[in-house]
Design a protein around this motif. Structure first.
Motif, PDB file in Angstrom:
ATOM      1  N   VAL A 294       0.851  -1.201   0.000  1.00 41.32           N
ATOM      2  CA  VAL A 294       0.000   0.000   0.000  1.00 41.32           C
ATOM      3  C   VAL A 294       0.883   1.245   0.000  1.00 41.32           C
ATOM      4  CG1 VAL A 294      -1.735   1.305   1.309  1.00 41.32           C
ATOM      5  CG2 VAL A 294      -1.920  -1.182   1.135  1.00 41.32           C
ATOM      6  N   LEU A 295       1.940   1.209   0.806  1.00 39.49           N
ATOM      7  CA  LEU A 295       2.875   2.343   0.860  1.00 39.49           C
ATOM      8  C   LEU A 295       3.527   2.532  -0.506  1.00 39.49           C
ATOM      9  CD1 LEU A 295       4.642   1.653   4.274  1.00 39.49           C
ATOM     10  CD2 LEU A 295       3.167   3.606   3.756  1.00 39.49           C
ATOM     11  N   GLU A 296       3.949   1.421  -1.069  1.00 40.93           N
ATOM     12  CA  GLU A 296       4.660   1.442  -2.347  1.00 40.93           C
ATOM     13  C   GLU A 296       3.780   2.039  -3.444  1.00 40.93           C
ATOM     14  OE1 GLU A 296       7.804  -1.932  -3.039  1.00 40.93           O
ATOM     15  OE2 GLU A 296       5.879  -2.456  -3.941  1.00 40.93           O
ATOM     16  N   MET A 297       2.524   1.577  -3.489  1.00 44.60           N
ATOM     17  CA  MET A 297       1.620   2.047  -4.546  1.00 44.60           C
ATOM     18  C   MET A 297       1.339   3.541  -4.411  1.00 44.60           C
ATOM     19  SD  MET A 297      -1.176  -0.815  -5.524  1.00 44.60           S
ATOM     20  CE  MET A 297      -1.257  -1.570  -3.941  1.00 44.60           C
ATOM     21  N   ALA A 298       1.417   4.051  -3.162  1.00 43.94           N
ATOM     22  CA  ALA A 298       1.161   5.477  -2.950  1.00 43.94           C
ATOM     23  C   ALA A 298       2.430   6.306  -3.122  1.00 43.94           C
ATOM     24  CB  ALA A 298       0.583   5.693  -1.560  1.00 43.94           C
ATOM     25  N   GLY A 299       3.534   5.640  -3.456  1.00 43.78           N
ATOM     26  CA  GLY A 299       4.768   6.379  -3.713  1.00 43.78           C
ATOM     27  C   GLY A 299       5.697   6.501  -2.513  1.00 43.78           C
ATOM     28  N   TYR A 300       5.402   5.752  -1.443  1.00 45.64           N
ATOM     29  CA  TYR A 300       6.296   5.785  -0.269  1.00 45.64           C
ATOM     30  C   TYR A 300       7.227   4.576  -0.301  1.00 45.64           C
ATOM     31  CZ  TYR A 300       3.846   9.651   1.927  1.00 45.64           C
ATOM     32  OH  TYR A 300       3.326  10.893   2.199  1.00 45.64           O
ATOM     33  N   ASP A 301       8.490   4.793  -0.011  1.00 45.13           N
ATOM     34  CA  ASP A 301       9.446   3.696   0.027  1.00 45.13           C
ATOM     35  C   ASP A 301       9.273   2.940   1.350  1.00 45.13           C
ATOM     36  OD1 ASP A 301      11.538   1.968   0.143  1.00 45.13           O
ATOM     37  OD2 ASP A 301      13.095   3.483  -0.291  1.00 45.13           O
ATOM     38  N   PRO A 302       8.783   1.682   1.283  1.00 46.10           N
ATOM     39  CA  PRO A 302       8.515   0.936   2.522  1.00 46.10           C
ATOM     40  C   PRO A 302       9.786   0.616   3.308  1.00 46.10           C
ATOM     41  CG  PRO A 302       8.013  -0.417   0.592  1.00 46.10           C
ATOM     42  CD  PRO A 302       8.434   0.918   0.077  1.00 46.10           C
ATOM     43  N   LYS A 303      10.955   0.826   2.693  1.00 44.71           N
ATOM     44  CA  LYS A 303      12.186   0.601   3.466  1.00 44.71           C
ATOM     45  C   LYS A 303      12.489   1.820   4.341  1.00 44.71           C
ATOM     46  CE  LYS A 303      14.357  -2.498   0.152  1.00 44.71           C
ATOM     47  NZ  LYS A 303      13.613  -2.115  -1.092  1.00 44.71           N
ATOM     48  N   VAL A 304      11.932   2.961   3.976  1.00 48.05           N
ATOM     49  CA  VAL A 304      12.183   4.189   4.737  1.00 48.05           C
ATOM     50  C   VAL A 304      10.984   4.528   5.625  1.00 48.05           C
ATOM     51  CG1 VAL A 304      12.740   6.653   4.547  1.00 48.05           C
ATOM     52  CG2 VAL A 304      13.623   5.028   2.834  1.00 48.05           C
ATOM     53  N   TYR A 305       9.799   4.403   5.017  1.00 41.38           N
ATOM     54  CA  TYR A 305       8.572   4.795   5.737  1.00 41.38           C
ATOM     55  C   TYR A 305       7.794   3.572   6.188  1.00 41.38           C
ATOM     56  CZ  TYR A 305       8.954   9.702   4.343  1.00 41.38           C
ATOM     57  OH  TYR A 305       9.355  11.001   4.204  1.00 41.38           O
ATOM     58  N   ASN A 306       7.129   3.696   7.296  1.00 36.14           N
ATOM     59  CA  ASN A 306       6.108   2.724   7.665  1.00 36.14           C
ATOM     60  C   ASN A 306       5.006   3.464   8.414  1.00 36.14           C
ATOM     61  OD1 ASN A 306       7.504   3.261   9.970  1.00 36.14           O
ATOM     62  ND2 ASN A 306       7.871   1.141  10.533  1.00 36.14           N
ATOM     63  N   GLY A 307       3.985   2.737   8.826  1.00 38.21           N
ATOM     64  CA  GLY A 307       2.901   3.475   9.464  1.00 38.21           C
ATOM     65  C   GLY A 307       1.831   2.551   9.992  1.00 38.21           C
ATOM     66  N   PHE A 308       0.869   3.135  10.671  1.00 39.95           N
ATOM     67  CA  PHE A 308      -0.280   2.342  11.107  1.00 39.95           C
ATOM     68  C   PHE A 308      -1.572   2.968  10.595  1.00 39.95           C
ATOM     69  CE2 PHE A 308       0.335   5.082  14.975  1.00 39.95           C
ATOM     70  CZ  PHE A 308      -0.892   5.733  14.965  1.00 39.95           C
ATOM     71  N   ALA A 309      -2.592   2.132  10.517  1.00 42.34           N
ATOM     72  CA  ALA A 309      -3.911   2.599  10.087  1.00 42.34           C
ATOM     73  C   ALA A 309      -4.945   1.919  10.961  1.00 42.34           C
ATOM     74  CB  ALA A 309      -4.141   2.250   8.623  1.00 42.34           C
ATOM     75  N   PHE A 310      -6.092   2.566  11.093  1.00 41.18           N
ATOM     76  CA  PHE A 310      -7.183   1.953  11.852  1.00 41.18           C
ATOM     77  C   PHE A 310      -8.496   2.477  11.304  1.00 41.18           C
ATOM     78  CE2 PHE A 310      -5.750   5.782  13.951  1.00 41.18           C
ATOM     79  CZ  PHE A 310      -6.918   6.500  14.109  1.00 41.18           C
ATOM     80  N   GLY A 311      -9.567   1.764  11.581  1.00 36.81           N
ATOM     81  CA  GLY A 311     -10.876   2.215  11.110  1.00 36.81           C
ATOM     82  C   GLY A 311     -11.943   1.819  12.102  1.00 36.81           C
ATOM     83  N   MET A 312     -12.908   2.704  12.272  1.00 36.33           N
ATOM     84  CA  MET A 312     -13.976   2.420  13.241  1.00 36.33           C
ATOM     85  C   MET A 312     -15.316   2.907  12.713  1.00 36.33           C
ATOM     86  SD  MET A 312     -13.142   5.444  15.930  1.00 36.33           S
ATOM     87  CE  MET A 312     -11.383   5.435  15.765  1.00 36.33           C
ATOM     88  N   GLY A 313     -16.379   2.385  13.297  1.00 42.97           N
ATOM     89  CA  GLY A 313     -17.722   2.795  12.903  1.00 42.97           C
ATOM     90  C   GLY A 313     -18.356   3.628  14.007  1.00 42.97           C
ATOM     91  N   PRO A 314     -18.570   4.917  13.745  1.00 36.36           N
ATOM     92  CA  PRO A 314     -19.198   5.769  14.769  1.00 36.36           C
ATOM     93  C   PRO A 314     -20.575   5.263  15.210  1.00 36.36           C
ATOM     94  CG  PRO A 314     -18.202   7.132  13.086  1.00 36.36           C
ATOM     95  CD  PRO A 314     -18.091   5.709  12.613  1.00 36.36           C
TER      96      PRO A 314
END
Ligand SMILES: [Zn+2]
Length: 344
Positions: A294-314
């Motif tokens: 996902v990072l790669e497809m968005a143009g972020y180098d996964p060797k340099v960048y990483n991250g977290f994501a979450f999703g919830m239903g109000p």
């Protein structure tokens, strides 16, 4: 002629004196001072007068006119003042009477919950992003590691508009769009609240349209413990400082590893009851570390960048927080339901 004018003046002034209404005055004005009135008539007959008499009569006629006009104006003022007096008397306000209550609206329960979540994350440095509800297949699926034919697409039955356009099934495409916007060289720290759509049969816990708030944090050296810390703060602030959280392994195509977060049941305090189905825990949301693809497809180098994501239903959060037993209450807009949650 002089006598005629004087008689006219006397007559007119008596009528003015007797006039009781503004329309009486108007009638008198037309009758005496109008173009067809007796004074005009007198002036018209002046041709028959001698040279010496003419200016004398002329002056007198003008004087008579002026006197009548002045009297009319004075009387008019008097009548108007009296009318106002009367009206004021009639329309006296009793300021001691209790006022009529004004019906005041308030934000929808869902709006309040979303705003509460937004405030919480803004406080932690997240920005709020929005995106289109009619989304391309690319942003809704492919950019999130869900290529065409991927079995996990079946997890989200979708409303397609054309082959390539659909009603977004989650707010994740806003994350893909934001990463694209930042072109792979800038940290991303955002949440995206919004409506999403899935082909579901509406019942007490399902709705074909519902709300999501997803979050994304991409930077260098983002760790799973950062995700846990953020979610822990979220859970405690929304559900109470005495709530515990736990993360369970799960699967989402766009995160690896993936987790689901539970909070300890408030009803039984972890003992087990019907609300938590005997487990002592209630599922709140899903998340994980952003998949390198996902990072790669968005143009972020996964060797340099990483991250977290979450999703919830109000909706789910509101249902748990306020004990709402049917998701359809949020959309049927019964004022009796909504009013219970208006904050004073
Ligand atoms: Zn319980």
């Amino acid at each position: 002629m002089k006598e005629r004018l004087q008689a006219l003046q006397a007559e007119a002034l008596t009528k003015v004196e007797e006039a009781a209404t503004l329309s009486d005055l108007q009638d008198i004005r037309v009758a005496y001072l109008g173009k067809k009135g007796p004074i005009t008539e007198v002036l018209r007959g002046m041709g028959k007068l001698s040279k010496e008499e003419r200016p004398v009569i002329g002056e007198l006629a003008n004087k008579v006119r002026e006197t009548i006009a002045n009297e009319l104006d004075a009387k008019k003022e008097k009548l108007e003042a009296a009318g106002l007096e009367k009206r004021l008397e009639k329309e006296t306000l009793d300021v001691t009477l209790p006022g009529r209550p004004v019906q005041v609206g308030g934000p929808h329960l869902l709006t309040s919950i979303v705003e509460e979540i937004e405030d919480l994350f803004i406080g932690m440095g997240f920005e709020i992003k929005e995106g289109p509800e009619v989304e391309t297949d690319y942003y809704n699926f492919e950019a999130l590691n869900l290529p065409k034919g991927h079995p996990a697409r079946d997890m989200q039955d979708s409303f397609y508009i054309t082959e390539e356009l659909l009603m977004r099934t989650h707010t994740s495409p806003v994350q893909a769009r934001t990463m694209g916007e930042y072109k792979g060289n800038k940290p991303v720290k955002m949440i995206c609240p919004g409506k999403v759509y899935r082909r579901d049969t509406d019942d007490a816990t399902h709705s074909h349209q519902f709300t999501q708030v997803e979050g994304l944090y991409v930077d260098k050296n983002v760790r799973m413990s950062d995700l846990k810390g953020v979610l822990n703060r979220f859970a405690k602030q929304l559900f109470g400082e005495d709530r515990e959280i736990r993360l369970r392994p799960s699967f989402f195509p766009f995160t690896e590893p993936s987790v689901e977060m539970d909070i300890s049941c408030k009803v039984c305090n972890g003992e087990g009851c019907s609300v938590c189905k005997g487990t002592g825990w209630i599922e709140i949301l899903g998340g994980g570390m952003v998949h390198p693809r996902v990072l790669e497809m968005a143009g972020y180098d996964p060797k340099v960048y990483n991250g977290f994501a979450f999703g919830m239903g109000p909706e789910r959060i509101a249902m748990l927080k306020y004990g709402v037993d049917d998701i359809r209450h949020f959309y049927t807009n019964d004022v009796r339901f909504l009013q219970q949650y208006h904050k004073a």
